[in-house]
Design a protein around this motif. Sequence first.
Motif, PDB file in Angstrom:
ATOM      1  N   VAL A  43      -1.974  -9.385   5.064  1.00  0.00           N
ATOM      2  CA  VAL A  43      -0.852  -9.610   4.153  1.00  0.00           C
ATOM      3  C   VAL A  43      -1.152 -10.668   3.109  1.00  0.00           C
ATOM      4  O   VAL A  43      -0.321 -10.949   2.270  1.00  0.00           O
ATOM      5  CB  VAL A  43       0.432  -9.984   4.926  1.00  0.00           C
ATOM      6  CG1 VAL A  43       0.942  -8.802   5.714  1.00  0.00           C
ATOM      7  CG2 VAL A  43       0.193 -11.182   5.815  1.00  0.00           C
ATOM      8  N   SER A  44      -2.316 -11.289   3.135  1.00  0.00           N
ATOM      9  CA  SER A  44      -2.649 -12.275   2.111  1.00  0.00           C
ATOM     10  C   SER A  44      -3.663 -11.667   1.142  1.00  0.00           C
ATOM     11  O   SER A  44      -4.600 -10.994   1.556  1.00  0.00           O
ATOM     12  CB  SER A  44      -3.220 -13.541   2.745  1.00  0.00           C
ATOM     13  OG  SER A  44      -4.428 -13.264   3.396  1.00  0.00           O
ATOM     14  N   PHE A  45      -3.437 -11.897  -0.143  1.00  0.00           N
ATOM     15  CA  PHE A  45      -4.294 -11.329  -1.170  1.00  0.00           C
ATOM     16  C   PHE A  45      -4.671 -12.415  -2.159  1.00  0.00           C
ATOM     17  O   PHE A  45      -3.943 -13.372  -2.377  1.00  0.00           O
ATOM     18  CB  PHE A  45      -3.586 -10.186  -1.905  1.00  0.00           C
ATOM     19  CG  PHE A  45      -3.320  -9.009  -1.032  1.00  0.00           C
ATOM     20  CD1 PHE A  45      -4.292  -8.065  -0.818  1.00  0.00           C
ATOM     21  CD2 PHE A  45      -2.094  -8.860  -0.401  1.00  0.00           C
ATOM     22  CE1 PHE A  45      -4.061  -6.978  -0.002  1.00  0.00           C
ATOM     23  CE2 PHE A  45      -1.857  -7.792   0.412  1.00  0.00           C
ATOM     24  CZ  PHE A  45      -2.839  -6.838   0.617  1.00  0.00           C
ATOM     25  N   SER A  46      -5.815 -12.230  -2.791  1.00  0.00           N
ATOM     26  CA  SER A  46      -6.288 -13.215  -3.751  1.00  0.00           C
ATOM     27  C   SER A  46      -5.794 -12.917  -5.163  1.00  0.00           C
ATOM     28  O   SER A  46      -6.008 -13.712  -6.060  1.00  0.00           O
ATOM     29  CB  SER A  46      -7.822 -13.260  -3.738  1.00  0.00           C
ATOM     30  OG  SER A  46      -8.342 -11.966  -3.931  1.00  0.00           O
ATOM     31  N   GLY A  47      -5.149 -11.807  -5.362  1.00  0.00           N
ATOM     32  CA  GLY A  47      -4.616 -11.445  -6.667  1.00  0.00           C
ATOM     33  C   GLY A  47      -3.290 -10.726  -6.501  1.00  0.00           C
ATOM     34  O   GLY A  47      -2.973 -10.192  -5.440  1.00  0.00           O
ATOM     35  N   PRO A  48      -2.477 -10.657  -7.564  1.00  0.00           N
ATOM     36  CA  PRO A  48      -1.123 -10.106  -7.439  1.00  0.00           C
ATOM     37  C   PRO A  48      -0.990  -8.590  -7.627  1.00  0.00           C
ATOM     38  O   PRO A  48       0.092  -8.051  -7.426  1.00  0.00           O
ATOM     39  CB  PRO A  48      -0.369 -10.828  -8.561  1.00  0.00           C
ATOM     40  CG  PRO A  48      -1.399 -11.064  -9.606  1.00  0.00           C
ATOM     41  CD  PRO A  48      -2.673 -11.341  -8.846  1.00  0.00           C
ATOM     42  N   VAL A  49      -2.042  -7.888  -7.978  1.00  0.00           N
ATOM     43  CA  VAL A  49      -1.904  -6.466  -8.320  1.00  0.00           C
ATOM     44  C   VAL A  49      -1.532  -5.624  -7.100  1.00  0.00           C
ATOM     45  O   VAL A  49      -0.576  -4.837  -7.157  1.00  0.00           O
ATOM     46  CB  VAL A  49      -3.188  -5.926  -8.990  1.00  0.00           C
ATOM     47  CG1 VAL A  49      -3.155  -4.418  -9.133  1.00  0.00           C
ATOM     48  CG2 VAL A  49      -3.367  -6.573 -10.348  1.00  0.00           C
ATOM     49  N   ILE A  50      -2.250  -5.771  -6.008  1.00  0.00           N
ATOM     50  CA  ILE A  50      -1.969  -4.953  -4.808  1.00  0.00           C
ATOM     51  C   ILE A  50      -0.570  -5.242  -4.256  1.00  0.00           C
ATOM     52  O   ILE A  50       0.187  -4.295  -3.990  1.00  0.00           O
ATOM     53  CB  ILE A  50      -3.055  -5.169  -3.724  1.00  0.00           C
ATOM     54  CG1 ILE A  50      -4.429  -4.775  -4.254  1.00  0.00           C
ATOM     55  CG2 ILE A  50      -2.735  -4.386  -2.462  1.00  0.00           C
ATOM     56  CD1 ILE A  50      -4.567  -3.328  -4.618  1.00  0.00           C
ATOM     57  N   PRO A  51      -0.181  -6.506  -4.070  1.00  0.00           N
ATOM     58  CA  PRO A  51       1.192  -6.734  -3.590  1.00  0.00           C
ATOM     59  C   PRO A  51       2.265  -6.220  -4.552  1.00  0.00           C
ATOM     60  O   PRO A  51       3.296  -5.711  -4.105  1.00  0.00           O
ATOM     61  CB  PRO A  51       1.276  -8.259  -3.453  1.00  0.00           C
ATOM     62  CG  PRO A  51      -0.119  -8.716  -3.331  1.00  0.00           C
ATOM     63  CD  PRO A  51      -0.941  -7.756  -4.109  1.00  0.00           C
ATOM     64  N   LEU A  52       2.020  -6.313  -5.855  1.00  0.00           N
ATOM     65  CA  LEU A  52       2.993  -5.825  -6.830  1.00  0.00           C
ATOM     66  C   LEU A  52       3.147  -4.310  -6.754  1.00  0.00           C
ATOM     67  O   LEU A  52       4.270  -3.787  -6.724  1.00  0.00           O
ATOM     68  CB  LEU A  52       2.563  -6.247  -8.239  1.00  0.00           C
ATOM     69  CG  LEU A  52       3.501  -5.885  -9.370  1.00  0.00           C
ATOM     70  CD1 LEU A  52       4.795  -6.685  -9.246  1.00  0.00           C
ATOM     71  CD2 LEU A  52       2.848  -6.164 -10.703  1.00  0.00           C
ATOM     72  N   LEU A  53       2.028  -3.599  -6.687  1.00  0.00           N
ATOM     73  CA  LEU A  53       2.094  -2.143  -6.555  1.00  0.00           C
ATOM     74  C   LEU A  53       2.704  -1.722  -5.216  1.00  0.00           C
ATOM     75  O   LEU A  53       3.463  -0.755  -5.139  1.00  0.00           O
ATOM     76  CB  LEU A  53       0.709  -1.530  -6.720  1.00  0.00           C
ATOM     77  CG  LEU A  53       0.094  -1.603  -8.116  1.00  0.00           C
ATOM     78  CD1 LEU A  53      -1.342  -1.083  -8.091  1.00  0.00           C
ATOM     79  CD2 LEU A  53       0.926  -0.841  -9.118  1.00  0.00           C
ATOM     80  N   ALA A  54       2.366  -2.454  -4.149  1.00  0.00           N
ATOM     81  CA  ALA A  54       2.927  -2.138  -2.829  1.00  0.00           C
ATOM     82  C   ALA A  54       4.435  -2.382  -2.818  1.00  0.00           C
ATOM     83  O   ALA A  54       5.188  -1.598  -2.228  1.00  0.00           O
ATOM     84  CB  ALA A  54       2.245  -2.978  -1.756  1.00  0.00           C
ATOM     85  N   LYS A  55       4.865  -3.428  -3.472  1.00  0.00           N
ATOM     86  CA  LYS A  55       6.306  -3.711  -3.551  1.00  0.00           C
ATOM     87  C   LYS A  55       7.023  -2.620  -4.338  1.00  0.00           C
ATOM     88  O   LYS A  55       8.122  -2.215  -3.985  1.00  0.00           O
ATOM     89  CB  LYS A  55       6.530  -5.081  -4.199  1.00  0.00           C
ATOM     90  CG  LYS A  55       7.952  -5.544  -4.141  1.00  0.00           C
ATOM     91  CD  LYS A  55       8.402  -5.739  -2.720  1.00  0.00           C
ATOM     92  CE  LYS A  55       9.775  -6.376  -2.686  1.00  0.00           C
ATOM     93  NZ  LYS A  55      10.323  -6.401  -1.332  1.00  0.00           N
ATOM     94  N   ALA A  56       6.378  -2.127  -5.406  1.00  0.00           N
ATOM     95  CA  ALA A  56       6.967  -1.034  -6.183  1.00  0.00           C
ATOM     96  C   ALA A  56       7.104   0.220  -5.319  1.00  0.00           C
ATOM     97  O   ALA A  56       8.127   0.920  -5.384  1.00  0.00           O
ATOM     98  CB  ALA A  56       6.120  -0.747  -7.419  1.00  0.00           C
ATOM     99  N   LEU A  57       6.098   0.527  -4.505  1.00  0.00           N
ATOM    100  CA  LEU A  57       6.187   1.677  -3.602  1.00  0.00           C
ATOM    101  C   LEU A  57       7.260   1.459  -2.535  1.00  0.00           C
ATOM    102  O   LEU A  57       7.894   2.417  -2.082  1.00  0.00           O
ATOM    103  CB  LEU A  57       4.831   1.944  -2.950  1.00  0.00           C
ATOM    104  CG  LEU A  57       3.746   2.508  -3.871  1.00  0.00           C
ATOM    105  CD1 LEU A  57       2.413   2.569  -3.133  1.00  0.00           C
ATOM    106  CD2 LEU A  57       4.134   3.865  -4.410  1.00  0.00           C
ATOM    107  N   THR A  58       7.454   0.211  -2.134  1.00  0.00           N
ATOM    108  CA  THR A  58       8.491  -0.111  -1.160  1.00  0.00           C
ATOM    109  C   THR A  58       9.875   0.086  -1.774  1.00  0.00           C
ATOM    110  O   THR A  58      10.780   0.609  -1.123  1.00  0.00           O
ATOM    111  CB  THR A  58       8.329  -1.563  -0.669  1.00  0.00           C
ATOM    112  OG1 THR A  58       7.028  -1.713  -0.125  1.00  0.00           O
ATOM    113  CG2 THR A  58       9.352  -1.909   0.385  1.00  0.00           C
TER     114      THR A  58
END
Length: 187
Positions: A43-58
């Motif tokens: 759940v920890s990432f070094s950049g915001p792209v993956i969490p942002l896209l995952a949040k959009a899918l959520t």
Amino acid sequence: SPKPANPNPNFLIRQKDVLFISFLIFLNFLFLWPFLGKAYHEVSFSGPVIPLLAKALTIVGLWDFSQAVGFLVVLSFPLLSFSWYFFLRKFTGNWKLSVLSSLILLLPAFLGQHVDIFWQAGDGAHSVSLALLPLVALPFWQFLKTGTFGAFLLSFLGVAIVALTSPFGLLNLVFFLGFLTVSEMLL
């Protein structure tokens, strides 16, 4: 006079490309079927792209956050073979070499290690950024050859996306684009 086989040599996708890409989609689906829908444990990432896209899918309601991240990481595996196919197809002009490279990426020895490293070790953002490298190199290479603003803008945006996905991917991209620049200077 004989008609040329390819009236537009800059055109990237041809009929045999579509057939091969369909075959690649089928192979990727077979190999990655066990991972579809599984939750990604990191759940920890070094950049915001993956969490942002995952949040959009959520928000869309397709998956929960860890399943959406897992989907994005699994999506990077076929994207890697597609991106190298297109890059080598455009860079070398050799269809057989581009097919061979994308099939090598799907070999169980390579794909198995890829899945172990990027899925089980929690380096999913690196996998996504590495899959984007050839796609960023295409407009950069076009910019080196032509100097057009559109190619510059596409390569600039691509570098920014890779940088915001993973700093490790950005380091690899800098080396990759450096080698590409030197090769263009020598040729």
